[in-house]
Write a protein that holds these residues in place. Structure first.
Motif, PDB file in Angstrom:
ATOM      1  N   ASP A  57       0.811  -1.221   0.000  1.00  0.00           N
ATOM      2  CA  ASP A  57       0.000   0.000   0.000  1.00  0.00           C
ATOM      3  C   ASP A  57       0.845   1.273   0.000  1.00  0.00           C
ATOM      4  N   ILE A  58       2.101   1.198  -0.430  1.00  0.00           N
ATOM      5  CA  ILE A  58       2.961   2.380  -0.379  1.00  0.00           C
ATOM      6  C   ILE A  58       3.083   3.001  -1.763  1.00  0.00           C
ATOM      7  N   SER A  59       2.811   4.299  -1.801  1.00  0.00           N
ATOM      8  CA  SER A  59       3.031   5.061  -3.026  1.00  0.00           C
ATOM      9  C   SER A  59       3.478   6.456  -2.630  1.00  0.00           C
ATOM     10  N   GLY A  60       4.543   6.925  -3.241  1.00  0.00           N
ATOM     11  CA  GLY A  60       5.022   8.279  -2.979  1.00  0.00           C
ATOM     12  C   GLY A  60       5.398   8.520  -1.534  1.00  0.00           C
ATOM     13  N   GLY A  61       4.707   9.453  -0.901  1.00  0.00           N
ATOM     14  CA  GLY A  61       5.013   9.847   0.475  1.00  0.00           C
ATOM     15  C   GLY A  61       4.460   8.923   1.531  1.00  0.00           C
ATOM     16  N   ASP A  62       3.812   7.827   1.102  1.00  0.00           N
ATOM     17  CA  ASP A  62       3.237   6.909   2.083  1.00  0.00           C
ATOM     18  C   ASP A  62       4.295   6.243   2.953  1.00  0.00           C
ATOM     19  N   ALA A  63       5.477   5.977   2.402  1.00  0.00           N
ATOM     20  CA  ALA A  63       6.528   5.328   3.193  1.00  0.00           C
ATOM     21  C   ALA A  63       6.874   6.192   4.402  1.00  0.00           C
ATOM     22  N   LYS A  64       7.036   7.485   4.168  1.00  0.00           N
ATOM     23  CA  LYS A  64       7.348   8.394   5.271  1.00  0.00           C
ATOM     24  C   LYS A  64       6.190   8.445   6.268  1.00  0.00           C
TER      25      LYS A  64
END
Length: 167
Positions: free
Chosen positions: A38-45
């Motif tokens: 479920d990670i895209s772009g700024g989701d990791a942060k």
């Protein structure tokens, strides 16, 4: 879990029945971060920041509930390990092991030994890693946690004998 946390935060449920939500949510955010689900772009942060937030809430919120405090320590240790803060992570892994051993929480102790063993195996501490993984295997085997038993058999190279005994 996020909806459960909203309910937890906005209502006055009995804490002893709901406090386990904090380390569980922290671990779920950490899992999402590690696996990239479920990670895209700024989701990791966002996920790593949420993990930090809930690790701190879990440590503070479970101190009065010893049966949940050991898991909170474990999740925080895993978070620090992911960040590369090895010394702090190791200290928390050892605190989690000590705490769970002291209160007799065998499943939580086994999980702590398992995660600490995996942490040590990534740090090239072979003998110590193997010792912790073997301890975890023994505990998981005693309590019948077959998912972990099978995984540890594979990791440790343990084969099943015909009579169900391990070698």
């Amino acid at each position: 879990l996020e909806k459960a946390y909203d309910l937890y935060r906005d209502n006055s449920f009995l804490r002893q029945y709901t406090v386990h939500l904090l380390p569980t949510l922290a671990e779920a955010y950490l899992y999402r971060y590690i696996t990239g689900k479920d990670i895209s772009g700024g989701d990791a942060k966002r996920y790593i920041n949420k993990t930090k937030e809930f690790c701190k809430k879990a440590i503070a919120g479970t101190k009065r509930w010893p049966s949940h405090y050991g898991i909170a320590l474990l999740v925080y240790a895993k978070y620090l390990a992911v960040l590369g803060k090895k010394n702090r992570a190791e200290r928390l892994f050892l605190q989690s092991i000590s705490h769970n051993k002291k209160i007799g929480r065998r499943y939580c102790l086994a999980r702590s030994c398992y995660e600490y063993g995996l942490f040590l195996s990534q740090s090239d501490a072979g003998a110590s890693a193997k010792k912790n993984l073997e301890t975890a295997y023994s505990l998981f085997n005693e309590i019948g946690a077959t998912r972990y038993v099978e995984e540890l058999r594979s990791l440790l190279g343990i084969k099943d004998d015909e009579g169900g005994q391990t070698s």
